[in-house]
Design a protein around this motif. Sequence first.
Motif, mmCIF file in Angstrom:
data_model
loop_
_atom_site.group_PDB
_atom_site.id
_atom_site.type_symbol
_atom_site.label_atom_id
_atom_site.label_comp_id
_atom_site.label_asym_id
_atom_site.label_seq_id
_atom_site.Cartn_x
_atom_site.Cartn_y
_atom_site.Cartn_z
ATOM 1 N N ASN A 119 -70.077 0.060 -15.856
ATOM 2 C CA ASN A 119 -69.196 0.461 -16.957
ATOM 3 C C ASN A 119 -67.976 1.184 -16.404
ATOM 4 O OD1 ASN A 119 -68.932 3.361 -18.739
ATOM 5 N ND2 ASN A 119 -68.286 1.456 -19.706
ATOM 6 N N ASP A 120 -66.800 0.765 -16.861
ATOM 7 C CA ASP A 120 -65.549 1.431 -16.480
ATOM 8 C C ASP A 120 -64.508 1.111 -17.540
ATOM 9 O OD1 ASP A 120 -64.610 2.794 -13.660
ATOM 10 O OD2 ASP A 120 -62.913 1.899 -14.721
ATOM 11 N N VAL A 121 -63.423 1.887 -17.548
ATOM 12 C CA VAL A 121 -62.337 1.605 -18.493
ATOM 13 C C VAL A 121 -61.322 0.638 -17.914
ATOM 14 C CG1 VAL A 121 -62.575 3.797 -19.694
ATOM 15 C CG2 VAL A 121 -61.045 3.646 -17.722
ATOM 16 N N ASP A 122 -61.410 0.356 -16.614
ATOM 17 C CA ASP A 122 -60.486 -0.545 -15.927
ATOM 18 C C ASP A 122 -61.216 -1.855 -15.610
ATOM 19 O OD1 ASP A 122 -59.043 -1.903 -13.803
ATOM 20 O OD2 ASP A 122 -57.911 -0.057 -13.476
ATOM 21 N N ALA A 123 -60.749 -2.955 -16.197
ATOM 22 C CA ALA A 123 -61.434 -4.237 -16.032
ATOM 23 C C ALA A 123 -61.457 -4.699 -14.584
ATOM 24 C CB ALA A 123 -60.767 -5.301 -16.908
#
Length: 319
Positions: free
Chosen positions: A35-39
């Motif tokens: 999980n991360d906010v940057d693809a």
Amino acid sequence: MSLSGKVAIVTGSGRGLGLAYARELARQGAAVVINDVDADVAADAVRAIEADGGKAAAVVAPVGSSEVAKQLVQAAVNAFGRLDILVTNAGILRDKSLLKMTDEDFDAVINVHLRGTFTCVREAFAYFKENGVPGRIITIGSPTGQRGNFGQTNYAAAKAGIVGMVRTWAMEMKKAGVTANAVIPVAATAMTKTVPYFQKAVEADERGEAMPSFFRHDLGFGTADDVAGLIAFLASDEAAGITGQAIGAGGDRLQVWTHPTAATTEYRAGGWSYEAIRGNAGTLFNREALQSVGEEFLPLPAELQPESRPVQPEPVRVR
């Protein structure tokens, strides 16, 4: 591999500590939801795990909301058929002293660290209980939450709150066979790069060299990989009897933190009025009774003193 056949979610795992945790869980046999906010960062993390022979999928979303928590659990079930382990690592920093900290600074950190831990754990536990899974909840605390740190009102509140929730969850989850623990990491991160005290340790790590023994042994300060083994162990069946604990890991050191407990106890028949406290203040609140605040670091040996550098603008710090 002790986690073979198990499935884990690691929030905030695109880089840094979270990625180290995810890679170790995969190395021990677990399939991992990154999980991360940057693809792009999330995709790179998935590729790194797959290159090591592991299994991974990604969810690109900021933790905090109930909707994202549901998305993470559903992604684990859709991609790998089940969920066994949740590691709530996602976090941000908005460091400012109290009078400079805005409502937005406070709310942003609380939302990701504290609310994000709450919503993700609630969703994972609901899945564990409904499906009879003796799951593992592993949250991430901080020495700041245990002792405080200048300029981190929001972060200290969130990390102290996480440990408080873990103590509570250990009781609530016991009948379901689910464990909940907090890990207190002390490791080289983007944040510690900005602290001159740790300069020699971080520089050694960046060169691929072992950190000086002073940092690893005396301070318990090491690399992300030094913490990852504890994460994997707490996720395993061998840790079924360990719950409600705050466990520190860093460098060569492992610690089990105590509950907050009374340092002194005094009794007075009839109770403690203002006058009684005032008359006994020297005894009640003597230097031995009052507790320290903040981390207390040992003096650096001369050879490990930071080198003087030109003053540079401080970078954005992300744990």
